[in-house]
Write a protein that holds these residues in place. Structure first.
Motif, PDB file in Angstrom:
ATOM      1  N   ARG A 160     124.388  50.451  52.885  1.00  0.00           N
ATOM      2  CA  ARG A 160     123.054  49.860  52.985  1.00  0.00           C
ATOM      3  C   ARG A 160     123.013  48.900  54.158  1.00  0.00           C
ATOM      4  O   ARG A 160     124.007  48.220  54.445  1.00  0.00           O
ATOM      5  N   TYR A 162     120.508  45.959  56.285  1.00  0.00           N
ATOM      6  CA  TYR A 162     119.329  45.110  56.448  1.00  0.00           C
ATOM      7  C   TYR A 162     119.324  44.586  57.883  1.00  0.00           C
ATOM      8  O   TYR A 162     120.310  44.011  58.349  1.00  0.00           O
ATOM      9  N   SER A 164     116.908  42.316  60.763  1.00  0.00           N
ATOM     10  CA  SER A 164     115.722  41.491  60.983  1.00  0.00           C
ATOM     11  C   SER A 164     115.742  40.967  62.411  1.00  0.00           C
ATOM     12  O   SER A 164     116.800  40.855  63.037  1.00  0.00           O
ATOM     13  N   LEU A 192     117.397  54.601  58.963  1.00  0.00           N
ATOM     14  CA  LEU A 192     116.456  55.092  57.960  1.00  0.00           C
ATOM     15  C   LEU A 192     116.642  56.586  57.727  1.00  0.00           C
ATOM     16  O   LEU A 192     116.647  57.058  56.579  1.00  0.00           O
ATOM     17  N   GLU A 197     115.076  55.229  52.728  1.00  0.00           N
ATOM     18  CA  GLU A 197     114.270  54.015  52.607  1.00  0.00           C
ATOM     19  C   GLU A 197     114.871  53.013  51.638  1.00  0.00           C
ATOM     20  O   GLU A 197     114.723  51.802  51.810  1.00  0.00           O
ATOM     21  N   GLU A 198     115.540  53.510  50.589  1.00  0.00           N
ATOM     22  CA  GLU A 198     116.071  52.596  49.589  1.00  0.00           C
ATOM     23  C   GLU A 198     117.283  51.827  50.100  1.00  0.00           C
ATOM     24  O   GLU A 198     117.675  50.822  49.506  1.00  0.00           O
ATOM     25  N   THR A 200     117.700  50.964  53.591  1.00  0.00           N
ATOM     26  CA  THR A 200     117.475  50.479  54.950  1.00  0.00           C
ATOM     27  C   THR A 200     116.218  49.619  54.992  1.00  0.00           C
ATOM     28  O   THR A 200     115.207  49.963  54.367  1.00  0.00           O
ATOM     29  N   VAL A 201     116.284  48.534  55.751  1.00  0.00           N
ATOM     30  CA  VAL A 201     115.072  47.758  55.977  1.00  0.00           C
ATOM     31  C   VAL A 201     115.155  47.093  57.343  1.00  0.00           C
ATOM     32  O   VAL A 201     116.233  46.712  57.799  1.00  0.00           O
ATOM     33  N   GLU A 203     113.012  43.972  59.027  1.00  0.00           N
ATOM     34  CA  GLU A 203     112.001  42.954  58.753  1.00  0.00           C
ATOM     35  C   GLU A 203     111.780  42.102  60.001  1.00  0.00           C
ATOM     36  O   GLU A 203     112.732  41.665  60.642  1.00  0.00           O
ATOM     37  N   TRP A 223     117.370  40.760  49.633  1.00  0.00           N
ATOM     38  CA  TRP A 223     117.418  42.222  49.679  1.00  0.00           C
ATOM     39  C   TRP A 223     118.784  42.757  49.245  1.00  0.00           C
ATOM     40  O   TRP A 223     118.864  43.745  48.527  1.00  0.00           O
ATOM     41  N   PRO A 227     117.415  44.658  46.025  1.00  0.00           N
ATOM     42  CA  PRO A 227     116.654  45.462  46.990  1.00  0.00           C
ATOM     43  C   PRO A 227     115.321  45.950  46.445  1.00  0.00           C
ATOM     44  O   PRO A 227     114.367  46.132  47.192  1.00  0.00           O
ATOM     45  N   ILE A 231     110.645  42.855  50.302  1.00  0.00           N
ATOM     46  CA  ILE A 231     109.802  43.472  51.324  1.00  0.00           C
ATOM     47  C   ILE A 231     108.499  43.972  50.695  1.00  0.00           C
ATOM     48  O   ILE A 231     108.481  44.961  50.000  1.00  0.00           O
TER      49      ILE A 231
END
Length: 231
Positions: A160, A162, A164, A192, A197-198, A200-201, A203, A223, A227, A231
């Motif tokens: 996973r 995250y 930003s 992604l 989607e679950e 990766t993010v 922001e 997150w 998670p 977001i």
């Protein structure tokens, strides 16, 4: 419990929960660890936090970049590209030493970093089987060759990631650094596609690279810990 052990030649800042376990392990690639780690532990108290001593420009860069070596960005004479050696030390020295002293949940190791530390954290997620998640905050994904590397070595589930970035970061600083917006977008798109989607993010935050960082850490930890609620 805040400790400052010497582990295999490097001073480390370690913050461990007072009791319980097994703990989630989080390696933090940051500066001012004595101040930051207690703040992070207050946000996510069930983790064992460790921030090892590191040479920012040498240890957090994954390969040499001749185009940067002679630039004013690294005018202190730092030798770029020491990331592989530092990661090897983390895997072979730091993590075993911590596992020998503390009860750890070895299935959920995370690595987090800011700026070049964020670049290293995401690179380590790609390179190492020790880490299942990372947080790359204002990561220096403008680093030469990064997106080409990620296309070849993008991590796979259940890992996973995250990411930003501050909205103003791509609008200031030297030209090479202003590519950070596009390179971060491209990195997020690759992650992604690979992780879903679950897992990766990306922001976006207000401000630039040197905006107050603690709220950005807080979002990342929210997150990582929950998670489904962020977001």
């Amino acid at each position: 419990m805040l400790l400052n052990p010497m582990i295999a030649g490097r001073r480390c800042t370690v913050l461990a929960p007072e009791k319980g376990g097994p703990f989630l392990l989080s390696v933090c690639c940051c500066g001012q660890a004595q101040e930051l780690l207690p703040q992070l532990a207050a946000l996510s108290p069930n983790r064992l936090w460790v921030s090892p001593e590191a040479d920012w420009d040498t240890d957090f860069t994954p390969w040499p970049a001749p185009s940067l070596q002679e630039s004013r960005l690294f005018s202190d004479g730092s030798s770029l590209g020491g990331g592989p050696s530092f990661l090897k030390w983390v895997e072979n020295q730091l993590l075993p030493a911590l596992a020998a002293q503390f009860p750890l949940d070895k299935s959920q190791n995370s690595i987090l970093g800011y700026s070049l530390g964020g670049l290293f954290a995401l690179w380590a997620l790609c390179e190492s089987n020790f880490f299942t998640s990372c947080a790359c905050l204002s990561g220096s994904l403008w680093y030469p060759g990064w997106c080409e590397y990620l296309k070849q070595f993008v991590p796979t589930p259940p890992k996973r990631a995250y990411l930003s970035l501050g909205k103003r970061e791509e609008k200031s600083g030297p030209a090479v650094m202003r590519a950070v917006g596009d390179d971060t977008r491209q990195s997020a798109a690759l992650l992604l596609e690979a992780l879903g989607e679950e897992n990766t993010v990306l922001e976006w935050n207000s401000g630039g690279h040197f905006a107050p960082a603690l709220p950005r850490w807080e979002k990342a930890l929210r997150w990582l810990d929950h998670p489904e609620k962020s977001i």
